[in-house]
Design an enzyme around this catalytic site. Structure first.
Site, short mmCIF file in Angstrom:
data_model
loop_
_atom_site.label_atom_id
_atom_site.label_comp_id
_atom_site.label_asym_id
_atom_site.label_seq_id
_atom_site.Cartn_x
_atom_site.Cartn_y
_atom_site.Cartn_z
N VAL A 51 0.84 -1.20 0.00
CA VAL A 51 0.00 0.00 0.00
C VAL A 51 0.88 1.25 0.00
O VAL A 51 0.56 2.25 -0.65
CB VAL A 51 -0.95 0.01 1.23
N CYS A 52 2.00 1.19 0.71
CA CYS A 52 2.86 2.36 0.90
C CYS A 52 3.25 3.07 -0.41
O CYS A 52 3.12 4.30 -0.50
CB CYS A 52 4.10 2.00 1.69
N PRO A 53 3.71 2.33 -1.44
CA PRO A 53 4.11 3.07 -2.64
C PRO A 53 2.95 3.79 -3.31
O PRO A 53 3.15 4.86 -3.89
CB PRO A 53 4.71 1.99 -3.55
#
Length: 199
Positions: A51-53
């Site tokens: 999810v982070c990118p």
């Protein structure tokens, strides 16, 4: 989640840390470097995750919109600045970030995450905390998501615009307010002007 020192209406906890800058260089930065600007300071759990990118790239891609509002976006995680740089240098199609338009702060000792109350102590990573800090260094907004769900750049942009509007005009912004929408005068009599237009 740690309790932290970040409190709405109070000065945001200052920090000094190494960041990977948009030019790909390492630089020690402090929150105080951005006094006189709004700051969106967001934490994410780890580099090279899923999810982070999507969040980081979304904020980076719209950094210019925040800049036009005199607002600096800064990301942070517990990874080292070397790990940040490796992720930036990894192509997007391989799960990397590619070139960034925002600094990524390294918090390997977890002190910044602890100060901001977003440390997930049992795993040593940060929850998805997002903090809006005004041009005087005062914390105006906090949101913290559990790990699986990303945040909205549109909503963050709207909140910055709303806080800046209230700072400038002294009126308050109703639910869902966007620039150009009606606001409310914070007065019993004058507020009726807004409410009289509602269906």
């Amino acid at each position: 989640m740690s309790s932290g020192n970040a409190k709405i209406g109070h000065p945001a906890p200052n920090f000094k840390a190494t960041a990977v800058m948009p030019d790909g260089q390492f630089k020690d930065i402090s929150l105080s470097d951005y006094k006189g600007k709004y700051v969106v300071f967001f934490f994410y759990p780890l580099d090279f995750t899923f999810v982070c990118p999507t969040e980081i790239i979304a904020f980076s891609d719209r950094a210019e919109e925040f800049k036009k509002l005199n607002c600096q976006v800064i990301g942070a995680s517990v990874d080292s600045h070397f790990c940040h740089l490796a992720w930036v240098n990894t192509p997007k199609k391989q799960g990397g970030l590619g070139p960034m338009n925002i600094p990524l702060v390294s918090d390997p000792k977890r002190t910044i995450a602890q100060d901001y109350g977003v440390l997930k102590a049992d795993e040593g990573i940060s929850f998805r905390g997002l903090f809006i800090i005004d041009d005087k260094g005062i914390l105006r907004q906090i949101t913290v998501n559990d790990l699986p769900v990303g945040r909205s750049v549109d909503e963050t942009l709207r909140l910055v615009q709303a806080f800046q509007f209230t700072d400038k005009h002294g009126e308050v912004c109703p639910a869902g307010w966007k620039p150009g929408s009606d606001t409310i005068k914070p007065d019993v009599q004058k507020s009726k002007e807004y409410f009289s237009k509602q269906k």
